[in-house]
Design a protein around this motif. Structure first.
Motif, short mmCIF file in Angstrom:
data_model
loop_
_atom_site.label_atom_id
_atom_site.label_comp_id
_atom_site.label_asym_id
_atom_site.label_seq_id
_atom_site.Cartn_x
_atom_site.Cartn_y
_atom_site.Cartn_z
N ALA A 195 -13.14 12.81 7.90
CA ALA A 195 -13.58 12.87 7.29
C ALA A 195 -13.56 13.94 6.63
CB ALA A 195 -14.92 12.84 7.35
N LEU A 220 -2.07 12.81 1.13
CA LEU A 220 -2.61 13.95 1.98
C LEU A 220 -1.93 15.53 1.08
CD1 LEU A 220 -1.17 13.28 5.40
CD2 LEU A 220 -3.84 13.09 4.50
N ARG A 259 -7.95 3.84 3.33
CA ARG A 259 -6.86 4.43 4.71
C ARG A 259 -6.67 5.42 4.93
NH1 ARG A 259 -2.88 5.02 -1.33
NH2 ARG A 259 -3.11 3.06 -2.22
N LEU A 260 -7.56 6.07 5.47
CA LEU A 260 -7.96 7.02 5.92
C LEU A 260 -8.31 6.47 7.53
CD1 LEU A 260 -9.55 9.80 4.24
CD2 LEU A 260 -7.51 10.14 6.03
N MET A 292 1.04 -1.34 0.36
CA MET A 292 -0.24 0.08 -0.18
C MET A 292 0.95 1.02 -0.17
SD MET A 292 -2.93 0.59 2.88
CE MET A 292 -4.89 -0.14 1.84
N LEU A 342 -9.89 14.84 5.86
CA LEU A 342 -9.06 14.45 5.55
C LEU A 342 -9.12 14.18 3.51
CD1 LEU A 342 -6.80 14.00 7.95
CD2 LEU A 342 -6.79 16.15 7.04
N LEU A 396 -0.31 7.33 2.11
CA LEU A 396 -1.84 7.74 1.87
C LEU A 396 -1.41 9.35 1.68
CD1 LEU A 396 -4.92 8.30 1.98
CD2 LEU A 396 -4.18 9.32 4.45
N GLU A 398 -7.14 3.71 7.90
CA GLU A 398 -6.06 2.74 8.67
C GLU A 398 -5.48 3.72 9.76
OE1 GLU A 398 -3.79 0.89 6.01
OE2 GLU A 398 -2.12 0.15 6.68
N LEU A 399 -5.13 4.90 8.93
CA LEU A 399 -4.09 6.16 9.73
C LEU A 399 -4.73 6.46 11.15
CD1 LEU A 399 -2.29 7.86 8.78
CD2 LEU A 399 -4.14 10.13 7.85
N LEU A 412 -12.10 13.55 11.78
CA LEU A 412 -11.10 14.13 11.30
C LEU A 412 -11.03 13.27 9.89
CD1 LEU A 412 -8.94 16.62 11.43
CD2 LEU A 412 -7.72 14.79 13.13
N ARG A 470 -21.79 19.73 8.03
CA ARG A 470 -20.19 19.37 7.24
C ARG A 470 -21.15 19.14 6.22
NH1 ARG A 470 -15.82 16.76 7.28
NH2 ARG A 470 -15.65 15.53 9.49
N ARG A 496 -9.12 6.10 -0.62
CA ARG A 496 -9.40 6.80 0.24
C ARG A 496 -9.61 6.48 1.68
NH1 ARG A 496 -5.55 10.87 0.12
NH2 ARG A 496 -6.50 12.66 1.12
#
Lengths: 266, 305
Positions: B149, A6, B119-120, A1, B151, A4, B122-123, B147, A104, B116
């Motif tokens: 969401a 950013l 992965r988020l 993987m 990013l 990520l 996971e992060l 947070l 949101r 994504r």
């Protein structure tokens, strides 16, 4: 993987139909997750139908011209359910606002009214389910629907219009309510409105004060029109016009005030 | 010097007689982390809500990424992500469903929309909880999902309104690490906080606001220099005394050795708090949060008998 990413990017800002579809999907999914609410919305109407027909029906129909009470009461149950089902939208909308998720959505590059559209479509879908079930059970216990295909379409169309109007009123109430608890008070008001109408008994059987209230109750012309259509009769033109005027009127009031309240909430 | 990515001039907002913003000015350079520091009611959240296009100002101007929040809110929304004080996620959906929904609404390209969210999750250590409804999450997990969401969309400006209020120290530290990673990738961050320590940890520049105005700004070091460094608080029968220290072991030992053990009821080494900053800047305590700030004063060493 791989790592990520950013790195900042510029989003395309134009709102799309796909946004609204995603938000409709969200609300439909929510409906299936609230199993208790969904079961109540589906079971309550059927229980009411059985109760009215078998518990009260004998006593009520003794004083009525109608051959069988089930033929009389089906539209009443359908409208009671529809109003109740629609009014729960007020709680959903109030929840979104107090829970913060509305903030949101409103800070994302979408048309934020799509959030409300999602709730409205989900309300229509839930009501279609409960209305279908009430009618199916009614047919099983002897509801003698003599309607032609056109009659069915017209009757269900009118019910859908009523649901839409009540849903938009509920949205406006949900936006202006201080929270979900306050909004849920509205569902109880809506639950009782059909009782003082021609939904369950003919209005001329009521004391004169209640009779005049019932004649002005928007539920009365809608119930009378739906009843006539389902039984295969032709409703009086004035009744149908009154039903349409009420539904369209309430729809416009609900839609416009929801829009204004939504914008003022900034 | 390039145009600031956030530029606020003379921002005003009041509710009836209550003035919340009283001519607030703020500049944030691209890639910077700026902390808005102030007590409850200082106008932090109002400022953030105006910048996120959720609230209309009564006066003044504000631009984000070159777009006016009043005249072009759509372009502003395309550039920012907001994480508010309440976790803005759907309780009935799972963590994964929440992120998929937000990915779609953020107009991410199709491939990122697929990859994504996982992965988020996971992060933020939420992979195991990904398929559970959010209503089963703890408060800390909800904040992390919130947070995550924010990013998803890879915002140019990340707006965080009191991101760690109510979190335990470990979750707070984890969240700070993620914010640092986002900043390292080039994101501009505007955050509000009541904790001087948080501003100290994250911010390039701290803007102290009170009653809707900026009363001081500078680097964390500059701000703390004005307040004084750590101090030893000594309680005796005669009262409470504060002795300044640079916080080193030698210095604290020197101060303690000068005390008479028979007189001292308790002592501790404290670092400056928001309350101390306020006291120095305004000559009065940050009244609304006085009690809370006192609780937050970080005891570095403590002994009570």
């Amino acid at each position: 993987m791989t790592a990520l990413d950013l790195t900042p990017r510029v989003a395309s800002s134009g709102p799309t139909t796909s946004d609204t579809l995603a938000l409709v999907g969200r609300c439909l999914r929510r409906s299936t997750r609230q199993l208790d609410t969904l079961l109540l919305a589906v079971a309550l109407p059927v229980m009411l139908l059985l109760m009215f027909v078998y518990v009260f029906g004998g006593a009520i129909s003794a004083g009525m011209a109608h051959a069988s009470y089930v033929d009389f009461v089906v539209p009443g149950i359908v409208l009671l359910t529809a109003g109740y089902g629609a009014s729960s939208t007020a709680v959903d909308v109030a929840n979104d606002i107090t829970g913060g998720i509305m903030d949101r959505f409103r800070s994302m590059p979408i048309r934020s009214t799509g959030v409300v559209t999602g709730h409205v479509v989900a309300s229509l879908a839930r009501n279609a389910l409960s209305t279908g079930l009430v009618i199916a059970v009614a047919l099983l216990i002897g509801f003698d629907a003599g309607a032609s295909f056109g009659g069915w379409v017209a009757a269900l169309g009118l019910v859908a219009l009523y649901v839409l109007a009540m849903t938009w009123i509920a949205v406006a109430i949900g936006i202006s309510a201080s929270g979900p608890e306050a909004a849920s008070g509205f569902t109880f008001v809506i639950l009782f409105v059909p009782y003082v109408s021609s939904a369950f008994v003919p209005v001329d059987s009521m004391p004169s004060v209640l009779e005049s209230i019932a004649r002005w109750n928007p539920v009365t012309p809608v119930a009378d029109s739906v009843r006539a259509l389902l039984l295969g009769h032709t409703p009086a033109t004035s009744t149908v016009l009154a039903a349409l005027a009420w539904c369209v009127g309430l729809l416009v009031v609900g839609r416009v005030s929801a829009g204004l309240l939504f914008r003022r909430a900034r | 010097m390039t145009e600031p990515i956030i530029a606020v001039r003379g921002l005003r907002k009041s509710y009836g007689d209550l003035t919340v913003l009283d001519g607030l000015d703020l500049d944030v350079e691209r890639g910077q982390v700026v902390a808005l520091l102030g007590p409850n009611g200082a106008g932090k959240t109002t400022t953030v809500r105006i910048l996120a296009t959720l609230l209309a100002a009564d006066g003044g101007t504000a631009t984000v990424a070159g777009h006016d929040v009043r005249t072009d809110p759509g372009a502003v929304r395309a550039a920012i992500s907001l994480t508010g004080q309440y976790a803005a996620v759907d309780d009935l959906l799972t963590g994964e469903e929440n992120l998929r929904l937000m990915a779609r609404l953020s107009h991410l390209p199709a491939d990122e929309r697929r990859t994504r969210p996982a992965r988020l999750l996971e992060l933020f250590g939420l992979t195991d909880a990904a398929r559970r409804p959010v209503k089963t999450y703890s408060g800390g997990m909800r904040r992390r999902l919130d947070l995550a969401a924010s990013l998803l969309s890879r915002p140019q400006v990340l707006v965080l309104d009191e991101p760690t209020t109510g979190l335990d120290p470990r979750s707070r530290g984890d969240l700070w690490d993620v914010i640092r990673a986002v900043v390292a990738a080039g994101t501009t961050v505007l955050l509000t906080t009541q904790y001087l320590e948080e501003a100290d940890q994250l911010a390039d520049r701290v803007v102290v606001i009170d009653h809707g105005r900026v009363i001081a700004q500078g680097t964390p070091a500059q701000l703390k220099a004005g307040v004084g460094a750590a101090y030893v608080e000594v309680v005796t029968a005669a009262g409470t005394e504060r002795i300044e220290t640079d916080g080193s072991l030698d210095d604290v030992a020197r101060i303690l050795s000068g005390l008479d053990a028979r007189e001292v009821e308790s002592w501790q080494v404290r670092t400056p708090t928001l309350d101390d900053v306020f006291l120095t800047l305004t000559g009065r305590p940050a009244d609304e949060t006085a009690d809370r700030a006192a609780d937050d004063a970080t005891p570095v060493l403590q002994e009570t008998r």
